[in-house]
Design a protein around this motif. Structure first.
Motif, PDB file in Angstrom:
ATOM      1  N   VAL A 101       1.159  -1.336   0.081  1.00 55.35           N
ATOM      2  CA  VAL A 101      -0.074  -0.050  -0.063  1.00 55.35           C
ATOM      3  C   VAL A 101       0.883   1.281  -0.165  1.00 55.35           C
ATOM      4  CG1 VAL A 101      -1.699   1.303   1.257  1.00 55.35           C
ATOM      5  CG2 VAL A 101      -1.899  -0.968   1.130  1.00 55.35           C
ATOM      6  N   SER A 102       1.879   1.163   0.837  1.00 54.32           N
ATOM      7  CA  SER A 102       2.767   2.399   0.720  1.00 54.32           C
ATOM      8  C   SER A 102       3.517   2.657  -0.618  1.00 54.32           C
ATOM      9  CB  SER A 102       4.046   2.305   1.818  1.00 54.32           C
ATOM     10  OG  SER A 102       4.877   1.301   1.403  1.00 54.32           O
ATOM     11  N   ARG A 103       3.790   1.732  -1.406  1.00 54.01           N
ATOM     12  CA  ARG A 103       4.284   1.787  -2.967  1.00 54.01           C
ATOM     13  C   ARG A 103       2.933   2.446  -3.789  1.00 54.01           C
ATOM     14  NH1 ARG A 103       7.704   1.640   0.348  1.00 54.01           N
ATOM     15  NH2 ARG A 103       9.527   0.227   0.083  1.00 54.01           N
ATOM     16  N   ARG A 104       1.995   1.782  -3.526  1.00 57.43           N
ATOM     17  CA  ARG A 104       0.630   1.972  -4.568  1.00 57.43           C
ATOM     18  C   ARG A 104      -0.244   3.074  -4.310  1.00 57.43           C
ATOM     19  NH1 ARG A 104      -1.276  -2.539  -3.466  1.00 57.43           N
ATOM     20  NH2 ARG A 104      -3.050  -1.866  -2.300  1.00 57.43           N
TER      21      ARG A 104
ATOM     22  N   PRO B  21       0.703   6.234  -1.479  1.00 60.02           N
ATOM     23  CA  PRO B  21       1.211   6.760  -0.148  1.00 60.02           C
ATOM     24  C   PRO B  21       0.446   7.509   0.601  1.00 60.02           C
ATOM     25  CG  PRO B  21       2.475   7.350  -2.165  1.00 60.02           C
ATOM     26  CD  PRO B  21       1.342   6.588  -2.686  1.00 60.02           C
ATOM     27  N   VAL B  22      -0.752   8.091  -0.003  1.00 61.56           N
ATOM     28  CA  VAL B  22      -1.885   8.751   0.954  1.00 61.56           C
ATOM     29  C   VAL B  22      -2.362   7.908   1.637  1.00 61.56           C
ATOM     30  CG1 VAL B  22      -4.007  10.186   0.784  1.00 61.56           C
ATOM     31  CG2 VAL B  22      -2.106  10.644  -0.838  1.00 61.56           C
ATOM     32  N   ALA B  23      -3.015   6.947   1.426  1.00 61.81           N
ATOM     33  CA  ALA B  23      -3.491   5.793   1.989  1.00 61.81           C
ATOM     34  C   ALA B  23      -2.443   5.341   3.223  1.00 61.81           C
ATOM     35  CB  ALA B  23      -4.233   4.471   1.282  1.00 61.81           C
TER      36      ALA B  23
ATOM     37  N   SER C 146       4.683  12.172  10.881  1.00 61.79           N
ATOM     38  CA  SER C 146       4.876  12.037   9.206  1.00 61.79           C
ATOM     39  C   SER C 146       6.379  11.617   8.993  1.00 61.79           C
ATOM     40  CB  SER C 146       4.212  13.317   8.703  1.00 61.79           C
ATOM     41  OG  SER C 146       2.929  13.514   8.886  1.00 61.79           O
ATOM     42  N   ALA C 147       7.085  12.404   9.547  1.00 62.35           N
ATOM     43  CA  ALA C 147       8.658  12.093   9.411  1.00 62.35           C
ATOM     44  C   ALA C 147       8.728  10.664   9.803  1.00 62.35           C
ATOM     45  CB  ALA C 147       9.544  13.112  10.414  1.00 62.35           C
ATOM     46  N   VAL C 148       8.527   9.987  10.817  1.00 59.92           N
ATOM     47  CA  VAL C 148       8.655   8.854  11.317  1.00 59.92           C
ATOM     48  C   VAL C 148       8.281   7.776  10.215  1.00 59.92           C
ATOM     49  CG1 VAL C 148       8.215   6.929  12.966  1.00 59.92           C
ATOM     50  CG2 VAL C 148       8.811   9.270  13.663  1.00 59.92           C
ATOM     51  N   TRP C 149       6.881   8.168   9.794  1.00 59.86           N
ATOM     52  CA  TRP C 149       6.255   7.138   8.795  1.00 59.86           C
ATOM     53  C   TRP C 149       7.163   7.080   7.457  1.00 59.86           C
ATOM     54  CZ3 TRP C 149       4.448   9.712   4.277  1.00 59.86           C
ATOM     55  CH2 TRP C 149       3.672   8.967   3.256  1.00 59.86           C
ATOM     56  N   TYR C 150       7.629   8.179   7.062  1.00 57.31           N
ATOM     57  CA  TYR C 150       8.375   8.460   5.891  1.00 57.31           C
ATOM     58  C   TYR C 150       9.618   7.543   6.091  1.00 57.31           C
ATOM     59  CZ  TYR C 150      10.742  10.227   1.423  1.00 57.31           C
ATOM     60  OH  TYR C 150      11.234  10.229   0.504  1.00 57.31           O
ATOM     61  N   LEU C 151      10.330   7.856   7.090  1.00 59.63           N
ATOM     62  CA  LEU C 151      11.702   7.111   7.315  1.00 59.63           C
ATOM     63  C   LEU C 151      11.591   5.473   7.284  1.00 59.63           C
ATOM     64  CD1 LEU C 151      13.410   9.259   9.799  1.00 59.63           C
ATOM     65  CD2 LEU C 151      14.042   8.926   7.720  1.00 59.63           C
ATOM     66  N   ILE C 152      10.400   5.156   8.110  1.00 60.62           N
ATOM     67  CA  ILE C 152      10.219   3.799   8.182  1.00 60.62           C
ATOM     68  C   ILE C 152       9.882   2.911   6.890  1.00 60.62           C
ATOM     69  CG2 ILE C 152       8.392   2.073   9.437  1.00 60.62           C
ATOM     70  CD1 ILE C 152       8.681   3.550  11.788  1.00 60.62           C
ATOM     71  N   PHE C 153       9.057   3.834   6.035  1.00 59.80           N
ATOM     72  CA  PHE C 153       8.813   2.951   4.977  1.00 59.80           C
ATOM     73  C   PHE C 153       9.540   3.550   3.799  1.00 59.80           C
ATOM     74  CE2 PHE C 153       4.749   2.408   7.117  1.00 59.80           C
ATOM     75  CZ  PHE C 153       4.313   1.385   6.675  1.00 59.80           C
TER      76      PHE C 153
ATOM     77  N   ARG D 181      -6.422   0.265   4.028  1.00 64.43           N
ATOM     78  CA  ARG D 181      -5.618  -0.639   3.111  1.00 64.43           C
ATOM     79  C   ARG D 181      -5.938  -1.965   2.374  1.00 64.43           C
ATOM     80  NH1 ARG D 181      -2.790  -4.082   6.375  1.00 64.43           N
ATOM     81  NH2 ARG D 181      -3.922  -3.802   8.364  1.00 64.43           N
ATOM     82  N   GLY D 182      -7.234  -1.787   2.210  1.00 62.53           N
ATOM     83  CA  GLY D 182      -8.051  -2.677   1.368  1.00 62.53           C
ATOM     84  C   GLY D 182      -7.964  -4.148   1.864  1.00 62.53           C
ATOM     85  N   VAL D 183      -8.035  -4.165   3.062  1.00 63.08           N
ATOM     86  CA  VAL D 183      -7.952  -5.542   3.767  1.00 63.08           C
ATOM     87  C   VAL D 183      -9.358  -5.635   4.824  1.00 63.08           C
ATOM     88  CG1 VAL D 183      -6.882  -7.204   5.181  1.00 63.08           C
ATOM     89  CG2 VAL D 183      -5.324  -5.632   3.861  1.00 63.08           C
TER      90      VAL D 183
END
Length: 291
Positions: free
Chosen positions: A46-49, A51-53, A91-98, A170-172
């Motif tokens: 989902v993070s690749r497809r 990013p907003v979700a 948001s910064a933590v989210w970006y760094l982890i993914f 996430r579509g799950v």
């Protein structure tokens, strides 16, 4: 002489209860929360497809308890998003982890010794959120003890309680993973902690709020670190819960439920009749082949 005064535990507990959570403890909370999000099936895709979700899911993991508590108390569910520093930090933590190159940030925070420290810091925030939720509900509903418990419970485990909604982003869709149906240790501990803090607010528990905060924090941090180190999904409450469940509901917790209304057993003649029908059919097929 009072033992607590002799050991200066009262002053220590008072200082601990007033200690600020931003930014160190909050950063640890965001890191562990989004780290658990990355463990979820399909979250990397989902993070690749989309990013907003993925970002919305991360915000729910970080601030879901505040959103749900605000809805229950009749305030705007986006009220917490006015804290720009918290949103930008999460948001910064989210970006760094993914999206960190070579997954370097993820590998660092997922390294077990580092992760154990972060988990302990997260439980400090959880205990403080439960206490704050009960205190907030106490001011809004002075004699609404059930409301205090519910709000404190939601503040401590709101992320898990809205996990099904997050799964939809996430579509799950996994309704069997509903946290109410199968509570994890943090969810149960949040409920028990909310009950304790409510009893303290109602003056039914002969301890100060600061002592209760530091005691509950130590219990939560120690238990969660121990469970994380052993990769265990059990619960320290399992033995007591099993005994109470057996005493009150006539079945052990997590065990097979007793069915007091067994459906009537199928008569033996029906199975015999089925065998006779099969034999008759076999004889007819043999007769057709002979012809």
């Amino acid at each position: 002489m009072d033992v607590l005064d002799a050991l200066n535990l009262g002053d220590l507990a008072q200082a601990f209860s007033k200690m600020g959570m931003f930014p160190i403890f909050d950063v640890a909370y965001y890191i562990v929360s989004i780290l658990y999000l990355k463990y979820e099936p399909g979250s990397v895709e989902v993070s690749r497809r989309s990013p907003v979700a993925s970002w919305l899911c991360a915000m729910l993991y970080c601030f879901g308890s505040y959103i749900l508590a605000d809805v229950m108390l009749g305030t705007s569910p986006i009220d917490y998003f006015q804290h720009n520093s918290h949103i930008l930090l999460a948001s910064a933590v989210w970006y760094l982890i993914f999206y960190c190159p070579l997954n370097l940030f993820y590998k660092c925070v997922a390294f077990l010794p580092v992760k154990l420290v972060l988990v302990a810091l997260k439980e400090v925030v959880r205990a403080r959120k439960i206490a704050a939720g009960v205190h907030h509900a106490h001011h809004a509903y002075h004699h609404g003890f059930f409301i205090m418990v519910i709000v404190g419970y939601v503040k401590g485990s709101g992320v898990a309680l809205i996990s099904n909604f997050e799964q939809l982003l996430r579509g799950v869709w996994r309704p069997e993973s509903n946290e109410i149906l199968k509570m994890s240790f943090p969810t149960k501990a949040s409920l028990y902690g909310a009950i304790l803090f409510t009893m303290q607010e109602a003056h039914w528990l002969p301890v100060s709020r600061s002592i209760l905060i530091i005691t509950f924090t130590l219990f939560m941090a120690t238990s969660k670190v121990w469970m994380t180190a052993r990769h265990s999904h059990g619960s320290p409450f399992a033995l007591i819960e099993s005994w109470i469940c057996h005493l009150l509901f006539r079945s052990p917790l997590g065990g097979p439920e007793e069915d007091h209304h067994h459906p009537p057993a199928a008569p033996a003649t029906s199975s015999l009749k089925t065998k006779e029908d099969l034999s008759e059919g076999a004889r007819k097929r043999k007769a057709k082949k002979a012809e």
